[in-house]
Design a protein around this motif. Structure first.
Motif, PDB file in Angstrom:
ATOM      1  N   HIS A 290       0.799  -1.301   0.049  1.00 58.76           N
ATOM      2  CA  HIS A 290      -0.087   0.018   0.032  1.00 58.76           C
ATOM      3  C   HIS A 290       0.690   1.390   0.032  1.00 58.76           C
ATOM      4  O   HIS A 290       1.887   1.394   0.894  1.00 58.76           O
ATOM      5  N   GLY A 291       0.481   2.258  -1.019  1.00 60.88           N
ATOM      6  CA  GLY A 291       1.137   3.639  -0.793  1.00 60.88           C
ATOM      7  C   GLY A 291       0.226   4.696  -0.915  1.00 60.88           C
ATOM      8  O   GLY A 291      -1.082   4.467  -0.964  1.00 60.88           O
ATOM      9  N   LEU A 292       0.762   5.621  -1.891  1.00 64.55           N
ATOM     10  CA  LEU A 292       0.028   6.857  -2.138  1.00 64.55           C
ATOM     11  C   LEU A 292      -0.384   6.803  -3.765  1.00 64.55           C
ATOM     12  O   LEU A 292       0.221   6.772  -4.514  1.00 64.55           O
ATOM     13  N   ALA A 293      -1.688   6.749  -3.903  1.00 60.14           N
ATOM     14  CA  ALA A 293      -2.363   6.952  -5.317  1.00 60.14           C
ATOM     15  C   ALA A 293      -1.987   8.202  -6.089  1.00 60.14           C
ATOM     16  O   ALA A 293      -2.530   9.419  -5.168  1.00 60.14           O
ATOM     17  N   VAL A 294      -1.160   8.450  -7.027  1.00 59.12           N
ATOM     18  CA  VAL A 294      -0.719   9.624  -7.448  1.00 59.12           C
ATOM     19  C   VAL A 294      -1.079   9.832  -9.104  1.00 59.12           C
ATOM     20  O   VAL A 294      -1.162  10.964  -9.725  1.00 59.12           O
ATOM     21  N   ALA A 295      -1.398   8.797  -9.624  1.00 62.74           N
ATOM     22  CA  ALA A 295      -1.792   8.675 -11.099  1.00 62.74           C
ATOM     23  C   ALA A 295      -2.658   7.634 -11.233  1.00 62.74           C
ATOM     24  O   ALA A 295      -2.423   6.504 -10.955  1.00 62.74           O
TER      25      ALA A 295
ATOM     26  N   ALA B  39       4.882  11.774 -13.321  1.00 66.58           N
ATOM     27  CA  ALA B  39       3.892  10.527 -13.541  1.00 66.58           C
ATOM     28  C   ALA B  39       2.725  10.843 -14.148  1.00 66.58           C
ATOM     29  O   ALA B  39       2.031  10.482 -14.859  1.00 66.58           O
ATOM     30  N   ARG B  40       2.152  11.774 -13.482  1.00 68.28           N
ATOM     31  CA  ARG B  40       0.558  12.232 -13.908  1.00 68.28           C
ATOM     32  C   ARG B  40       0.594  12.935 -15.172  1.00 68.28           C
ATOM     33  O   ARG B  40      -0.237  12.617 -16.190  1.00 68.28           O
ATOM     34  N   SER B  41       1.727  13.516 -15.608  1.00 60.73           N
ATOM     35  CA  SER B  41       1.977  14.229 -17.039  1.00 60.73           C
ATOM     36  C   SER B  41       1.979  13.061 -17.908  1.00 60.73           C
ATOM     37  O   SER B  41       1.906  13.212 -19.217  1.00 60.73           O
ATOM     38  N   MET B  42       2.766  11.827 -17.521  1.00 60.68           N
ATOM     39  CA  MET B  42       2.817  10.656 -18.286  1.00 60.68           C
ATOM     40  C   MET B  42       1.548   9.982 -18.757  1.00 60.68           C
ATOM     41  O   MET B  42       1.321   9.313 -19.425  1.00 60.68           O
ATOM     42  N   ASP B  43       0.568  10.113 -17.656  1.00 56.88           N
ATOM     43  CA  ASP B  43      -0.755   9.703 -17.792  1.00 56.88           C
ATOM     44  C   ASP B  43      -0.569   8.238 -17.736  1.00 56.88           C
ATOM     45  O   ASP B  43      -1.280   7.626 -18.322  1.00 56.88           O
ATOM     46  N   ILE B  44       0.097   7.909 -16.694  1.00 55.05           N
ATOM     47  CA  ILE B  44       0.299   6.390 -16.545  1.00 55.05           C
ATOM     48  C   ILE B  44      -0.206   6.142 -14.913  1.00 55.05           C
ATOM     49  O   ILE B  44       0.301   6.990 -14.031  1.00 55.05           O
ATOM     50  N   PRO B  45      -0.537   4.771 -14.650  1.00 58.06           N
ATOM     51  CA  PRO B  45      -0.802   4.674 -13.291  1.00 58.06           C
ATOM     52  C   PRO B  45       0.362   4.798 -12.422  1.00 58.06           C
ATOM     53  O   PRO B  45       1.506   4.040 -12.961  1.00 58.06           O
ATOM     54  N   ALA B  46       0.245   5.171 -11.172  1.00 56.67           N
ATOM     55  CA  ALA B  46       1.512   5.311 -10.513  1.00 56.67           C
ATOM     56  C   ALA B  46       1.220   5.302  -8.962  1.00 56.67           C
ATOM     57  O   ALA B  46       0.243   5.802  -8.519  1.00 56.67           O
ATOM     58  N   VAL B  47       2.109   4.788  -8.106  1.00 58.66           N
ATOM     59  CA  VAL B  47       2.127   4.616  -6.849  1.00 58.66           C
ATOM     60  C   VAL B  47       3.294   4.894  -6.120  1.00 58.66           C
ATOM     61  O   VAL B  47       4.088   4.327  -6.451  1.00 58.66           O
ATOM     62  N   VAL B  48       3.269   6.027  -4.899  1.00 58.19           N
ATOM     63  CA  VAL B  48       4.598   6.357  -4.355  1.00 58.19           C
ATOM     64  C   VAL B  48       4.236   5.999  -2.836  1.00 58.19           C
ATOM     65  O   VAL B  48       3.221   5.732  -2.517  1.00 58.19           O
ATOM     66  N   GLY B  49       5.646   6.195  -2.103  1.00 61.47           N
ATOM     67  CA  GLY B  49       5.564   5.794  -1.087  1.00 61.47           C
ATOM     68  C   GLY B  49       5.012   4.511  -0.401  1.00 61.47           C
ATOM     69  O   GLY B  49       4.415   4.386   0.593  1.00 61.47           O
ATOM     70  N   ALA B  50       5.475   3.353  -1.324  1.00 61.39           N
ATOM     71  CA  ALA B  50       5.071   1.873  -1.175  1.00 61.39           C
ATOM     72  C   ALA B  50       5.982   1.321  -0.078  1.00 61.39           C
ATOM     73  O   ALA B  50       6.080   0.263  -0.048  1.00 61.39           O
TER      74      ALA B  50
ATOM     75  N   GLU C 153      -5.858   4.043  -8.509  1.00 60.01           N
ATOM     76  CA  GLU C 153      -7.135   4.485  -7.654  1.00 60.01           C
ATOM     77  C   GLU C 153      -6.787   4.375  -6.286  1.00 60.01           C
ATOM     78  O   GLU C 153      -7.148   5.370  -5.580  1.00 60.01           O
ATOM     79  N   ALA C 154      -6.594   3.239  -5.965  1.00 59.01           N
ATOM     80  CA  ALA C 154      -6.288   2.926  -4.526  1.00 59.01           C
ATOM     81  C   ALA C 154      -5.181   3.041  -3.978  1.00 59.01           C
ATOM     82  O   ALA C 154      -4.999   2.859  -2.762  1.00 59.01           O
ATOM     83  N   GLY C 155      -4.198   3.191  -4.556  1.00 57.24           N
ATOM     84  CA  GLY C 155      -2.616   3.224  -4.059  1.00 57.24           C
ATOM     85  C   GLY C 155      -2.506   1.874  -3.842  1.00 57.24           C
ATOM     86  O   GLY C 155      -1.554   1.739  -2.503  1.00 57.24           O
TER      87      GLY C 155
END
Length: 595
Positions: free
Chosen positions: A6-11, A220-231, A249-251
């Protein structure tokens, strides 16, 4: 065995693919793809470095042999012998060649990847002596990396994108198979690394550290691809080529998913694609609310070529060109290594021409904190980098560098409408110094007879002090741009790149909303332009509130424009205004916003 992290959902979105690990090293390591035609040359770089390290170890062994026993114990000679054996070991060298030839990694990336694989094999050994040899292996690899640093290849363009795996594909792809999506997993990624990967083949990425508004997340958001940080421990738990799912969506990151989980997320992935196709139909529709209020939807970009995506998404201009990305990967302490005036001018000109007559807002270089120039600066170098010599403070401390950038921007303004945006101003004297340098740059161009254009001048409102002295700012500037990422960080004393305090990073905090609302109201009162260019602008959860507060100019990543436009088209600002006031007056705004 299936593992969930689990991490932070950013994209947003879902990515399913094979893991590609970027392994941390004490030596700064570049990560990029090479062309197939460069494989032999890259293996040659590895071979040259290995031969040089072997000779270095031989010289050390010879000097040890000449020493007296009390000066050079037997263990030292044995250790050097172990290093020689590890250097020539097939498990290391052949593995590195595999990553270079099959995955087209550059030699340094291939070396750290193979180190991670072999190191885990050492960790699993039962014999204590053999298990402890992992440290020797790491030292050998570090020697190789230091050698290769002197023979670094020029960054090559990435190979063509790989075909995505489809439901009709049979069997499971093996190592080196270019027919499967790839997902990047790393402890952390520098903005320079992110820019390189932005041009490449990844379907998503995961990092151990970072916050929702760290620059890694923003790119990552500018790349428009799913991403999770802080995992947290993702880079330790995920192995090379593991199948993983990223739920943006859920991180959540799912490692080694079962067939049932794969099928479930495959369906979710297709639903997301259908939603994007539906939004795509809105790209040519004017952004006008139900009660007839026109809203300006602008794009944030990092590089000149991003203007293409901005135009395609229906942006009516660029509200933020982050010029610091032109400087990334350069040697911070050597100004001669920074892009010169002509290189910057060409980049800005391409962005201006790419927008086809629509305005481009160029922010002067904003380095520091999570955006070091050379990718090496760390928090250990400063007591607090977010409060140190960054943005306009750095520019004013290096006036020669700043004048180069200002001249380049003014020259680019001859090719189309340009707005010049200054970051992180807080003092009247900084405003005066900046305006004086802009005029000085104009005088230099006039003296040289170089064409230049008029620019609108703007300031970022991202420090509470600036938000509290708006009337001073509006005496000197044509427009203001609210950088909510830093405004939240400085208002709440939260490091926005630190996942340990990410739960305290709150765009809904009453103090933050009050500063944003007051800035919008004062600009409207004085007839000056105002926009929001931070992440709040692209978050559909805040679109209705910002409209209700009177905002009519939003700047965000191109990938977010259509979702925000949909909210604008559904909004009635007349009804939203009293509700927005209720939110401002509330002690718990998040409850009224439904967060």
């Amino acid at each position: 065995m299936t593992v969930s992290l689990h991490g932070l959902a950013v994209a947003r979105g879902v990515a399913i693919g094979r893991a590609v690990l970027v392994v941390s090293s004490r030596v700064d390591v570049a990560h990029y793809f090479i062309q197939a035609s460069e494989v032999e040359a890259e293996i040659g770089r590895l071979r040259t470095a290995r031969d040089a390290v072997a000779q270095e170890l031989q010289r050390l062994q010879a000097s040890v042999a000449q020493m007296k026993r009390e000066d050079a114990p037997h263990e030292l000679a044995a250790l050097l012998e172990v290093h020689q054996m590890l250097l020539q070991d097939d498990a290391l060298t052949e593995g590195v060649k595999h990553w270079i030839s099959e995955r087209l990694y550059n030699a340094e990336w291939a070396l750290t990847t193979q180190l991670e694989i072999v190191a885990r094999q050492f960790d699993e050994m039962e014999d204590d002596y053999l298990r402890e040899r992992k440290a020797d292996l790491e030292q050998v690899v570090e020697r190789l990396l230091r050698q290769m640093k002197g023979t670094a290849a020029v960054l090559a363009p990435p190979p063509p994108p790989r075909r995505a795996r489809t439901d009709s594909d049979e069997g499971e792809a093996g190592e080196g198979d270019f027919d499967v999506p790839l997902v990047l997993v790393a402890h952390d990624l520098s903005p320079a690394d992110m820019l390189q990967f932005k041009k490449s083949v990844f379907a998503g990425f995961v990092t151990d550290v970072g916050g929702k508004t760290s620059h890694t997340a923003i790119v990552a958001r500018s790349m428009d691809i799913p991403a999770v940080v802080g995992a947290r421990s993702a880079s330790q738990l995920v192995r090379q080529d593991d199948w993983i799912i990223i739920d943006g969506e859920a991180g959540v990151v799912i490692v080694d998913p079962s067939p049932i989980i794969l099928a479930e997320y495959g369906f979710k992935q297709r639903q997301g694609e259908l939603e994007r196709e539906r939004l795509w139909r809105l790209r040519h529709k004017p952004a006008v609310t139900l009660d007839g209020e026109a809203v300006e939807l602008l794009a944030n970009i990092e590089m000149p070529e991003d203007s293409t995506a901005a135009v395609k998404a229906g942006a009516v201009g660029v509200g933020l060109f982050r010029s610091e990305f032109l400087f990334m990967g350069r040697e911070a302490r050597s100004l001669t290594r920074l892009p010169d005036e002509d290189e910057q001018y060409e980049a800005y000109r391409r962005a201006v021409e790419g927008m086809r007559g629509m305005p481009v807002t160029i922010r002067t270089i904003d380095i520091g904190a999570d955006k070091p120039l050379d990718g090496k600066a760390s928090k250990q170098e400063y007591l607090n980098p977010a409060l140190g010599l960054r943005a306009i403070r750095w520019s004013l401390s290096e006036p020669a560098m700043f004048l180069v950038q200002l001249r380049a921007i003014l020259r680019a303004a001859a090719h189309g409408p340009v707005h010049l945006l200054i970051p992180m101003l807080a003092h009247a004297r900084e405003i005066r110094q900046t305006l004086a340098l802009i005029e000085h740059a104009r005088e230099e161009l006039r003296a040289q007879g170089v064409p230049q254009g008029e620019v609108k001048l703007g300031a970022m409102i991202e420090i509470p002090a600036a938000a509290m002295m708006l009337r001073v700012f509006l005496k000197h500037f044509d427009f203001l741009s609210i950088g909510t990422n830093d405004l939240i960080q400085y208002t709440l004393a939260i490091d926005r790149a630190d996942e340990a305090v990410s739960h305290l990073y709150d765009p809904c905090h009453p103090a933050v909303l009050r500063l944003v609302a007051d800035t919008i109201a004062e600009c409207r009162r004085q007839g000056k332009g105002v926009s929001v260019c931070g992440e709040m602008a692209g978050d559909v959860q805040f679109t209705r509130l910002l409209l209700g507060l009177g905002l009519r100019s939003f700047s965000m990543h191109p990938s977010q424009i259509l979702a925000v436009k949909q909210e604008v088209l559904r909004a009635d600002t007349g009804k939203l205004a009293p509700w927005a006031q209720q939110v401002l007056d509330s002690d718990e705004p998040s409850e009224l916003l439904g967060h």
